[in-house]
Design an enzyme around this catalytic site. Sequence first.
Site, PDB file in Angstrom:
ATOM      1  N   LYS A   1       0.840  -1.202   0.000  1.00 59.78           N
ATOM      2  CA  LYS A   1       0.000   0.000   0.000  1.00 59.78           C
ATOM      3  C   LYS A   1       0.879   1.258   0.000  1.00 59.78           C
ATOM      4  O   LYS A   1       1.921   1.295   0.672  1.00 59.78           O
ATOM      5  CB  LYS A   1      -0.891  -0.044   1.255  1.00 59.78           C
TER       6      LYS A   1
ATOM      7  N   SER B   1      -9.888   1.449   2.737  1.00 61.03           N
ATOM      8  CA  SER B   1      -9.024   2.274   1.930  1.00 61.03           C
ATOM      9  C   SER B   1      -7.940   1.530   1.153  1.00 61.03           C
ATOM     10  O   SER B   1      -7.385   2.075   0.205  1.00 61.03           O
ATOM     11  CB  SER B   1      -8.349   3.307   2.834  1.00 61.03           C
TER      12      SER B   1
ATOM     13  N   SER C   1     -10.160  -1.164   6.789  1.00 62.93           N
ATOM     14  CA  SER C   1      -9.545  -0.979   5.466  1.00 62.93           C
ATOM     15  C   SER C   1      -8.792  -2.159   4.891  1.00 62.93           C
ATOM     16  O   SER C   1      -8.337  -2.091   3.747  1.00 62.93           O
ATOM     17  CB  SER C   1      -8.606   0.218   5.486  1.00 62.93           C
TER      18      SER C   1
HETATM   19  N1  GLN Z   1     -13.488   3.481   6.117  1.00 65.96           N
HETATM   20  C1  GLN Z   1     -12.959   3.871   7.391  1.00 65.96           C
HETATM   21  C2  GLN Z   1     -12.553   5.322   7.341  1.00 65.96           C
HETATM   22  O1  GLN Z   1     -12.821   5.938   6.385  1.00 65.96           O
HETATM   23  C3  GLN Z   1     -11.788   3.005   7.747  1.00 65.96           C
HETATM   24  C4  GLN Z   1     -10.575   3.349   7.010  1.00 65.96           C
HETATM   25  C5  GLN Z   1      -9.391   2.548   7.429  1.00 65.96           C
HETATM   26  O2  GLN Z   1      -9.516   1.502   8.040  1.00 65.96           O
HETATM   27  N2  GLN Z   1      -8.229   3.091   7.127  1.00 65.96           N
HETATM   28  O3  GLN Z   1     -11.981   5.851   8.249  1.00 65.96           O
END
Ligand code: GLN
Length: 469
Positions: free
Chosen positions: A67, A142, A166
């Site tokens: 990532k 994400s 995410s």
């Molecule tokens: N979708 C969640 C957020 O927007 C989790 C994102 C994540 O785990 N980085 O914060």
Amino acid sequence: MSRELLELSAAEAARRVRAGDLSASELFEFWRGRAEGDETGSYLWVADAPGDEPESGPLGGVPVAVKDLFCVEGVPSAAGSRILEGYRPPYTATAVSRLREAGAPVLGKTNQDEFAMGSSTENSGFGPVRNPWDPERVPGGSSGGSAAAVAAGTAPWSIGTDTGGSIRQPASLCGIVGLKPTYGAVSRNGMIAFASSLDQCGPFGRTVEDVALLASVLVGRDPCDSTSLDHPEGIALPSAERLDGVRLGVWGLGEEGLEPGVAEQVRRALGLAEELGASTEEIALPHAGHAISAYYVIAPAEASANLARYDGVRYGKRTEADELLDMYELTRHDHFGEEVRRRIMIGTYALSSGYYEAYYGTAQKVRTRIVEDFRAAFENVDLVVTPTSPTVAFKLGERTSDPLAMYLSDYYTTPMSLAGIPAVSIPCGLSEGLPVGLQVVGPAFAESRILDAAHALERAIGFEGVPRT
Ligand code: GLN
């Protein structure tokens, strides 16, 4: 030959390289070609060549996609944000160094929501990622690039991060396996920070074994991250074929907003678990339904502090202005995306004097209650099982104008994040032709147990991934 390489699991490819039956450099070239040809938008950068990773290591020369938010020395690392465009860090994240030392070269950097804020990868500063099952749909987020690349067959395996879902949610939407380890089990050193009390690195793969193998080398204490600790048991490769005597506590099948097709596939998988010898019972986690509300105070609060460092002075982009304060403001206005600005405002507000106790203080109390809910649950059951995402992959653009609808994507994943406990998502079937994920959750450091259960279930479910071209 190339068809065969595409079908091999990463763990099997590693075994063949280590046995001398497969050349690591040919394997790298094969995957490099696949990554270069990726059509999902998963990659922001593809490596030219491997480094000097030892083929004899446990990861046997099988390249890994990383990532974007993991710092890799000399390699563009922007966490999906325009504000860091062109930034090449002077050092490498501990997680990435551990993979390399274990024999896995970096294949490329994968697309993500800006600073990991999002559930669809549409918040990337560099364009969206498409779901390999249907290019009109999102891969989740994400870590959408890391998930879509594995599902599309443009990476053998990958790593991402999970702050509120995410890793698990994109794994679910792309029909692959994704593990969020126990908080602190993997070093955060060199991970561009979002919310430090929640951020957790973890692996994606096509099989539970692949994910366990990556996790086994990722975990361990790192002197550069004072919140990391040695895994008391280490992570074993899964071998279970049965679930005899395992008590599964089922949560969340009656929740509003759960798609009937998702509930049906999870129920079917629970039936298979019973055939393998497990018992299932519905359990209550009385405060877990408030996890989203607590998460969206705590995560933005921490983000507002972590993102203060992007001021046009130390990293990345700058918008010039005559006065210093104007330069800060214009830089942050011009180069942060909309969702990031929204979170900074929410977080700053929640931490401001007079509101701190009412918002941040209350959210921390809810967090403690959720920790206690899981502790109580694990006195009666061995593992908790839930859907991973309330819906299958949604269409690009469908939730971008409605942040609250987007936030609800993580209804089933934020409770475990707040509690700091490990959870794995595995594909358990299709609804409307799209993958459904099932989440297996355990107490802190029970990774080997949840992976073993996931392995037995994976065999019984027999999920076929997206057909690869
Ligand atoms: N979708 C969640 C957020 O927007 C989790 C994102 C994540 O785990 N980085 O914060």
